[in-house]
Design a protein around this motif. Sequence first.
Motif, PDB file in Angstrom:
ATOM      1  N   ALA A  43     -58.199  77.661  30.180  1.00  0.00           N
ATOM      2  CA  ALA A  43     -59.526  78.182  29.840  1.00  0.00           C
ATOM      3  C   ALA A  43     -60.149  77.311  28.763  1.00  0.00           C
ATOM      4  CB  ALA A  43     -59.427  79.627  29.348  1.00  0.00           C
ATOM      5  N   GLY A  44     -61.403  76.966  28.933  1.00  0.00           N
ATOM      6  CA  GLY A  44     -62.115  76.212  27.912  1.00  0.00           C
ATOM      7  C   GLY A  44     -62.462  77.105  26.724  1.00  0.00           C
ATOM      8  N   VAL A  45     -62.525  76.489  25.555  1.00  0.00           N
ATOM      9  CA  VAL A  45     -62.877  77.205  24.325  1.00  0.00           C
ATOM     10  C   VAL A  45     -64.284  76.775  23.909  1.00  0.00           C
ATOM     11  CG1 VAL A  45     -62.276  77.562  21.892  1.00  0.00           C
ATOM     12  CG2 VAL A  45     -60.472  77.355  23.619  1.00  0.00           C
ATOM     13  N   ASN A  46     -65.147  77.747  23.648  1.00  0.00           N
ATOM     14  CA  ASN A  46     -66.558  77.472  23.352  1.00  0.00           C
ATOM     15  C   ASN A  46     -67.004  78.211  22.100  1.00  0.00           C
ATOM     16  OD1 ASN A  46     -67.433  76.013  25.983  1.00  0.00           O
ATOM     17  ND2 ASN A  46     -66.309  77.806  26.699  1.00  0.00           N
ATOM     18  N   ARG A  47     -68.016  77.660  21.454  1.00  0.00           N
ATOM     19  CA  ARG A  47     -68.504  78.277  20.210  1.00  0.00           C
ATOM     20  C   ARG A  47     -68.995  79.713  20.398  1.00  0.00           C
ATOM     21  NH1 ARG A  47     -68.701  76.507  15.380  1.00  0.00           N
ATOM     22  NH2 ARG A  47     -68.206  74.382  16.058  1.00  0.00           N
ATOM     23  N   MET A  51     -68.154  83.104  18.090  1.00  0.00           N
ATOM     24  CA  MET A  51     -69.148  84.062  17.602  1.00  0.00           C
ATOM     25  C   MET A  51     -68.829  85.470  18.090  1.00  0.00           C
ATOM     26  SD  MET A  51     -72.530  81.714  18.222  1.00  0.00           S
ATOM     27  CE  MET A  51     -73.668  83.056  17.851  1.00  0.00           C
ATOM     28  N   GLN A  52     -68.390  85.595  19.347  1.00  0.00           N
ATOM     29  CA  GLN A  52     -68.016  86.915  19.868  1.00  0.00           C
ATOM     30  C   GLN A  52     -66.841  87.483  19.085  1.00  0.00           C
ATOM     31  OE1 GLN A  52     -67.519  87.219  24.145  1.00  0.00           O
ATOM     32  NE2 GLN A  52     -66.116  88.940  23.952  1.00  0.00           N
ATOM     33  N   ARG A  53     -65.873  86.637  18.780  1.00  0.00           N
ATOM     34  CA  ARG A  53     -64.696  87.091  18.028  1.00  0.00           C
ATOM     35  C   ARG A  53     -65.093  87.646  16.657  1.00  0.00           C
ATOM     36  NH1 ARG A  53     -62.486  82.515  15.586  1.00  0.00           N
ATOM     37  NH2 ARG A  53     -63.249  83.464  13.661  1.00  0.00           N
ATOM     38  N   THR A  54     -66.118  87.080  16.038  1.00  0.00           N
ATOM     39  CA  THR A  54     -66.551  87.525  14.707  1.00  0.00           C
ATOM     40  C   THR A  54     -67.546  88.684  14.775  1.00  0.00           C
ATOM     41  OG1 THR A  54     -68.354  85.904  14.626  1.00  0.00           O
ATOM     42  CG2 THR A  54     -66.216  85.216  13.758  1.00  0.00           C
ATOM     43  N   GLY A  55     -67.900  89.113  15.997  1.00  0.00           N
ATOM     44  CA  GLY A  55     -68.806  90.236  16.152  1.00  0.00           C
ATOM     45  C   GLY A  55     -70.267  89.871  16.200  1.00  0.00           C
ATOM     46  N   GLY A 313     -55.139  79.188  16.909  1.00  0.00           N
ATOM     47  CA  GLY A 313     -55.164  77.787  16.531  1.00  0.00           C
ATOM     48  C   GLY A 313     -56.313  77.037  17.185  1.00  0.00           C
ATOM     49  N   ALA A 314     -56.600  77.371  18.445  1.00  0.00           N
ATOM     50  CA  ALA A 314     -57.724  76.750  19.146  1.00  0.00           C
ATOM     51  C   ALA A 314     -59.045  77.085  18.461  1.00  0.00           C
ATOM     52  CB  ALA A 314     -57.736  77.201  20.600  1.00  0.00           C
ATOM     53  N   HIS A 315     -59.187  78.336  18.027  1.00  0.00           N
ATOM     54  CA  HIS A 315     -60.427  78.735  17.344  1.00  0.00           C
ATOM     55  C   HIS A 315     -60.530  78.085  15.967  1.00  0.00           C
ATOM     56  CE1 HIS A 315     -62.367  82.239  19.662  1.00  0.00           C
ATOM     57  NE2 HIS A 315     -61.688  81.481  20.500  1.00  0.00           N
ATOM     58  N   ARG A 316     -59.395  77.940  15.293  1.00  0.00           N
ATOM     59  CA  ARG A 316     -59.428  77.244  13.992  1.00  0.00           C
ATOM     60  C   ARG A 316     -59.868  75.795  14.182  1.00  0.00           C
ATOM     61  NH1 ARG A 316     -54.416  80.186  13.301  1.00  0.00           N
ATOM     62  NH2 ARG A 316     -54.785  81.981  11.909  1.00  0.00           N
ATOM     63  N   ARG A 317     -59.393  75.169  15.233  1.00  0.00           N
ATOM     64  CA  ARG A 317     -59.807  73.793  15.531  1.00  0.00           C
ATOM     65  C   ARG A 317     -61.309  73.737  15.787  1.00  0.00           C
ATOM     66  NH1 ARG A 317     -58.924  68.458  14.720  1.00  0.00           N
ATOM     67  NH2 ARG A 317     -59.645  67.206  16.489  1.00  0.00           N
ATOM     68  N   MET A 318     -61.830  74.678  16.548  1.00  0.00           N
ATOM     69  CA  MET A 318     -63.267  74.729  16.815  1.00  0.00           C
ATOM     70  C   MET A 318     -64.047  74.912  15.522  1.00  0.00           C
ATOM     71  SD  MET A 318     -65.954  74.935  18.930  1.00  0.00           S
ATOM     72  CE  MET A 318     -65.329  75.208  20.583  1.00  0.00           C
ATOM     73  N   GLU A 319     -63.595  75.831  14.676  1.00  0.00           N
ATOM     74  CA  GLU A 319     -64.329  76.133  13.440  1.00  0.00           C
ATOM     75  C   GLU A 319     -64.238  75.007  12.424  1.00  0.00           C
ATOM     76  OE1 GLU A 319     -64.439  80.886  12.876  1.00  0.00           O
ATOM     77  OE2 GLU A 319     -62.417  80.049  12.891  1.00  0.00           O
ATOM     78  N   SER A 320     -63.219  74.156  12.526  1.00  0.00           N
ATOM     79  CA  SER A 320     -63.089  73.044  11.577  1.00  0.00           C
ATOM     80  C   SER A 320     -64.195  72.013  11.763  1.00  0.00           C
ATOM     81  CB  SER A 320     -61.730  72.356  11.761  1.00  0.00           C
ATOM     82  OG  SER A 320     -61.711  71.550  12.936  1.00  0.00           O
ATOM     83  N   GLY A 321     -64.729  71.945  12.978  1.00  0.00           N
ATOM     84  CA  GLY A 321     -65.763  70.959  13.268  1.00  0.00           C
ATOM     85  C   GLY A 321     -65.232  69.549  13.445  1.00  0.00           C
ATOM     86  N   ASP A 322     -63.918  69.384  13.466  1.00  0.00           N
ATOM     87  CA  ASP A 322     -63.331  68.049  13.558  1.00  0.00           C
ATOM     88  C   ASP A 322     -63.154  67.571  14.996  1.00  0.00           C
ATOM     89  OD1 ASP A 322     -63.116  67.906  10.784  1.00  0.00           O
ATOM     90  OD2 ASP A 322     -61.077  68.750  10.767  1.00  0.00           O
ATOM     91  N   HIS A 323     -63.358  68.457  15.957  1.00  0.00           N
ATOM     92  CA  HIS A 323     -63.049  68.102  17.334  1.00  0.00           C
ATOM     93  C   HIS A 323     -64.077  67.128  17.929  1.00  0.00           C
ATOM     94  CE1 HIS A 323     -65.787  71.524  17.445  1.00  0.00           C
ATOM     95  NE2 HIS A 323     -66.110  71.182  18.672  1.00  0.00           N
ATOM     96  N   VAL A 324     -63.597  66.350  18.879  1.00  0.00           N
ATOM     97  CA  VAL A 324     -64.459  65.473  19.670  1.00  0.00           C
ATOM     98  C   VAL A 324     -64.237  65.845  21.133  1.00  0.00           C
ATOM     99  CG1 VAL A 324     -64.932  63.097  20.384  1.00  0.00           C
ATOM    100  CG2 VAL A 324     -64.352  63.595  17.986  1.00  0.00           C
TER     101      VAL A 324
END
Length: 334
Positions: A43-47, A51-55, A313-324
């Motif tokens: 499954a792909g992880v998207n921003r 946002m849904q996870r944080t309500g 961990g996938a969400h932490r990676r997304m929130e870090s903003g470091d991903h390409v």
Amino acid sequence: MIVPETMRAMDPEAPGGPEVLVAVERPVPAPGPDEVLIQVAAAGVNRPEVMQRTGMYPPPPGASSILGMELSGTIVAVGEDVPREMIGQPVCALVAGGAYAEYAVAPSGQCLPVPPALTMIEAAAMPETLFTVWTNLFERAYAGEGESVLVHGGTSGIGTMAIALGKLFGLRVFVTCGSDAKCDAARAIGADHAINYKSEDFVERVKAITGGKGVNIVLDMVGGDYVPRNLKCLAEDGRHVSIAVQGGAQATIPLFDIMRRRLTLTGSTLRPRNNEFKALVADELHRTVWPHVVEGRLKPVIDSTFPFADAAGAHRRMESGDHVGKIVLVTGEL
């Protein structure tokens, strides 16, 4: 195969940080009319899922509360009006929710076949960004060969897909990124120009590169005070497309300048659109873009993969903003 009655899924009971992403038992959904049941491989992880996870971004009415908007896997059951021949086919699919699970239901019209040129991880990273970029850049902004586009967030999942599609269809692609390293990455992926928005004024850089003419299209996911700056980047008859408002939902715009230069402001959100619309987009993608996928000319940029149990961990990676590029959860056998 025998489909079990229950499955593991990421379905937090309350909003919170990444730590709320803990696998729980849920019933395996049953496919309804025009739906298929997919045994999820990835499954792909998207921003929007963050946002849904944080309500901040509840699922649309009728959608699963389980996170996840895109997936790859194998069809294991079909609902009414779906040919049984689809059982056993590897597909990727756009869904309104439910992808972070071992099984997920998808409308049959939103499934695309996974050719040998794609891995299941790559296939899981395709639907959300492909549907979004295609509908906004090529349908709403009617991008044409030889035109130029400025894309903010050049190394995001959306940005990397916009670069790839833009190059396939003859566009000149400008992007903004938050570091020199990300600018280098964007150019390596195929961007014609990459601007570090932290060290350069992107408006002045676009004007300098284009000899003062500006770009034909801006694809914007920032909003807020970026919008009037984006308009300064546009050539006459330019089109501005808003797809997110990460920097603010309100903007002050110069109406007379829009009139004088005949600019178009548009935008869209994909998730709330009905299944009929998404099926039409899937059909257009199948005819127009999928031949490039089959031939191996279009692949998503994969940043990293995480096991299903480490969705946090996938969400932490997304929130870090470091991903390409794209972050992918690996759920089942690939």
